[in-house]
Design a protein around this motif. Structure first.
Motif: not given
Length: 229
Positions: A114-135
């Motif tokens: 996933g790209r950074r935009q998709e990771a940011r959208a995924r983070a908004k759906e998470e209640k406590k988990a941080y989303v990390v992008v590896f690039q």
């Protein structure tokens, strides 16, 4: 006085026993099944529980409980640079994810690509988990790097906060010369060089993946795991 009649003598005991023999045989035949059943009940092996003796409860096994996770991470991999060797990307990403999972206080989940935009959208759906992008990216001035040589790459990580999707921090990790080492009494010492199963450039990139994971853990004030864990 009348004399006794010889023909009316009293019966002897032997004759009486012969008369009762058929009756005794009949009683023995009737009692044989009951005796056989009682014999089987008496032949139970010693040590086995009977119907009246309850079984002893087995001792409960000791359970080892891990401490609750302090941080939950969802790791996503960005594949924006199509020129990079896919094997190099796979090795570095696997080393990064595996290093994070070695910590006993970090809960790590693979989020796929996933790209950074998709990771940011995924983070908004998470209640406590941080989303990390590896690039993986090219170093400045290293344009035109060969697909077989990944030494001109740098690792960038982007961490997005849950609920808000805000960028918590970003970091860049450069590769360093690979050196295999071990620990003796807590002190790191080099080990004799052996023929590697992978190219030195791959080993350096995987080492950079572990370094990037340690830097992410340090941002959450978590001590990185030891190399021998």
């Amino acid at each position: 006085m009348a004399s006794p009649n010889p023909s009316q003598r009293p019966r002897r005991p032997r004759a009486a026993a012969r008369a009762l023999a058929p009756l005794a045989a009949l009683l023995l035949c009737c009692a044989a099944p009951a005796l056989a059943q009682s014999g089987r009940k008496a032949q139970k092996p010693l040590g086995l529980p009977t119907e009246s003796a309850p079984k002893q409860a087995e001792p409960a096994k000791a359970e080892t409980k891990k401490p609750d996770a302090l941080v939950s991470l969802v790791v996503m991999r960005s594949d924006d640079a199509s020129f990079i060797d896919p094997l190099a990307v796979e090795g570095a990403a696997a080393a990064f994810l595996r290093r994070l999972g070695q910590s006993q206080v970090v809960d790590v989940t693979s989020g796929g690509k996933g790209r950074r935009q998709e990771a940011r959208a995924r983070a908004k759906e998470e209640k406590k988990a941080y989303v990390v992008v590896f690039q993986l990216e090219e170093q400045p001035g290293e344009m035109g790097v060969s697909r077989a040589d990944s030494r001109g790459l740098v690792l960038r990580t982007f961490v997005y906060a849950p609920l808000t999707g805000d960028l918590k921090f970003t970091d860049t990790t450069w590769q360093r010369p690979y050196q295999e080492s071990a620990r003796v009494g807590g002190v790191r010492i080099p080990v004799p060089t052996r023929r590697p199963e992978r190219y030195p450039s791959q080993l350096e990139l995987e080492q950079a993946g572990r370094d990037a994971a340690d830097r992410v853990l340090a941002r959450f004030q978590i001590t990185p795991p030891r190399d021998d864990e």
